[in-house]
Design an enzyme around this catalytic site. Structure first.
Site, PDB file in Angstrom:
ATOM      1  N   GLN A  64     -62.575 -33.682  -5.953  1.00  0.00           N
ATOM      2  CA  GLN A  64     -63.242 -32.761  -7.035  1.00  0.00           C
ATOM      3  C   GLN A  64     -63.471 -31.570  -6.587  1.00  0.00           C
ATOM      4  OE1 GLN A  64     -67.574 -34.433  -7.269  1.00  0.00           O
ATOM      5  NE2 GLN A  64     -66.277 -35.807  -7.466  1.00  0.00           N
TER       6      GLN A  64
ATOM      7  N   HIS B 112     -66.120 -28.035  -7.418  1.00  0.00           N
ATOM      8  CA  HIS B 112     -67.346 -27.444  -8.201  1.00  0.00           C
ATOM      9  C   HIS B 112     -66.931 -25.838  -8.627  1.00  0.00           C
ATOM     10  CE1 HIS B 112     -68.974 -31.146  -8.080  1.00  0.00           C
ATOM     11  NE2 HIS B 112     -69.135 -31.107  -6.618  1.00  0.00           N
TER      12      HIS B 112
ATOM     13  N   ARG C 268     -62.630 -32.970 -11.914  1.00  0.00           N
ATOM     14  CA  ARG C 268     -61.974 -33.860 -11.175  1.00  0.00           C
ATOM     15  C   ARG C 268     -60.600 -33.601 -11.026  1.00  0.00           C
ATOM     16  NH1 ARG C 268     -63.266 -37.947 -14.462  1.00  0.00           N
ATOM     17  NH2 ARG C 268     -65.185 -38.021 -13.742  1.00  0.00           N
TER      18      ARG C 268
END
Length: 319
Positions: free
Chosen positions: A95, A97, A191
């Site tokens: 993933q 951010h 994701r």
């Protein structure tokens, strides 16, 4: 003024296990519990004060209703930091951010820069940290084709390792790793790859490839950490990271050590051993797994016993 001892918010995850109960004594809801949000003002998992005048209040409530506890000059903001313990029985999804600007525009939240202090790691354990694409076109192509073998970068880990994970870093914990995560107070995750897992309903979890392409740093440039160690009678203090959003410290106590506040408030989690905290001649027992906030009125404190703690304070961008 008493320290604010907190009750964690527990989260079940497809990749979680029982380590939070087995190693830290949390009353987990199931045998696939992945996260304990031990210091949190986030609405998806606020922690609650256990003791004293503010017992029963959430950290988020205190932040807005009692801003003097944090020297908080802007109670309209949300509490800026979040501390978790994560138990990865399986690999987490790979993933990334977003930073503050992208998260504000697309999710109405803060961005998510984080860090990991490795509490435990089984032999052969690893993390996914960064990628090997040299250009945006190469990165986008790898995502579109699912070429994870050539894209993903792994790093072997052991207990005591520390990693700084700025927003934009492709990453994941590998199976058999337990970490303490210090991060911005955000729950925005894009994701990229979930190892083709199927959830309890028989479905694969959603991926967020367009967002990942927009926010991932290309090429990957790891941030090297440079821990600074200070030794004294009864203690070893290690500065693990000084960063814009948070500073992270490891405190190893063997005997008795005196501390003075270096920030408006301090977040603390006991990760090993037992002992006591002394504030204003009042003694509080400490055991593994406990978390607390030392609010602004507490200017000094003493730690005694044989115990190890991870502490954090807000960086300039969190004040």
């Amino acid at each position: 003024m008493a320290p604010l001892f907190l009750t964690a918010a527990l989260h079940e995850k497809i990749w979680g296990g029982t380590g939070l109960k087995d190693d830290y004594g949390f009353e987990i809801p199931s045998d696939h519990t992945g996260e304990a949000w031990v210091i949190s003002g986030h609405p998806n998992g606020p922690t609650t004060v256990q003791n004293g005048l503010y017992a029963g209040k959430t950290l988020a409530q205190l932040w807005t209703q009692q801003p003097q506890l944090f020297a908080n000059g802007d109670p309209k903001r949300s509490f800026p930091l979040l501390v978790k313990i994560l138990d990865a029985k399986q690999d987490l999804s790979v993933q990334v951010h977003p930073d503050d600007a992208y998260a504000a525009q697309h999710a109405g939240e803060l961005g998510k820069t984080e860090s990991w202090y490795v509490l435990a790691a089984k032999p052969g354990a690893k993390i996914y940290y960064g990628h090997q694409a040299s250009s945006q076109a190469e990165f986008d192509r790898a995502l579109d084709q699912g070429d994870w073998e050539h894209l993903l970068q792994t790093v072997p880990v052991k207990a005591g390792d520390f990693f700084y994970v700025p927003a934009g870093t492709l990453h994941a914990l590998g199976a058999g790793v337990i970490v303490l995560e210090t991060q911005q107070s955000s729950d925005v995750t894009y994701r990229v790859y979930d190892f083709d897992r199927i959830d309890a309903q028989g479905h694969q979890r959603d991926l967020h490839l367009a967002d990942a392409k927009a926010v991932t740093q290309v090429p990957f440039k790891p941030v090297k950490t440079n821990p600074q160690v200070e030794e004294g009678l009864g203690f070893v203090k290690t500065t693990l990271q000084v960063a814009p959003y948070f500073n992270v410290f490891l405190w190893q106590i063997d005997g008795q050590a005196h501390f003075q506040a270096q920030a408006p408030y301090t977040l603390v989690t006991v990760i090993e051993g037992s002992g006591k905290l002394i504030v204003d001649e009042q003694s509080y027992s400490l055991t593994k797994g406990m978390s607390m906030v030392l609010p602004s009125p507490i200017k000094e404190w003493t730690l005694a016993g044989q115990l190890t703690l991870v502490a954090s304070t807000p960086g300039p961008k969190a004040l």
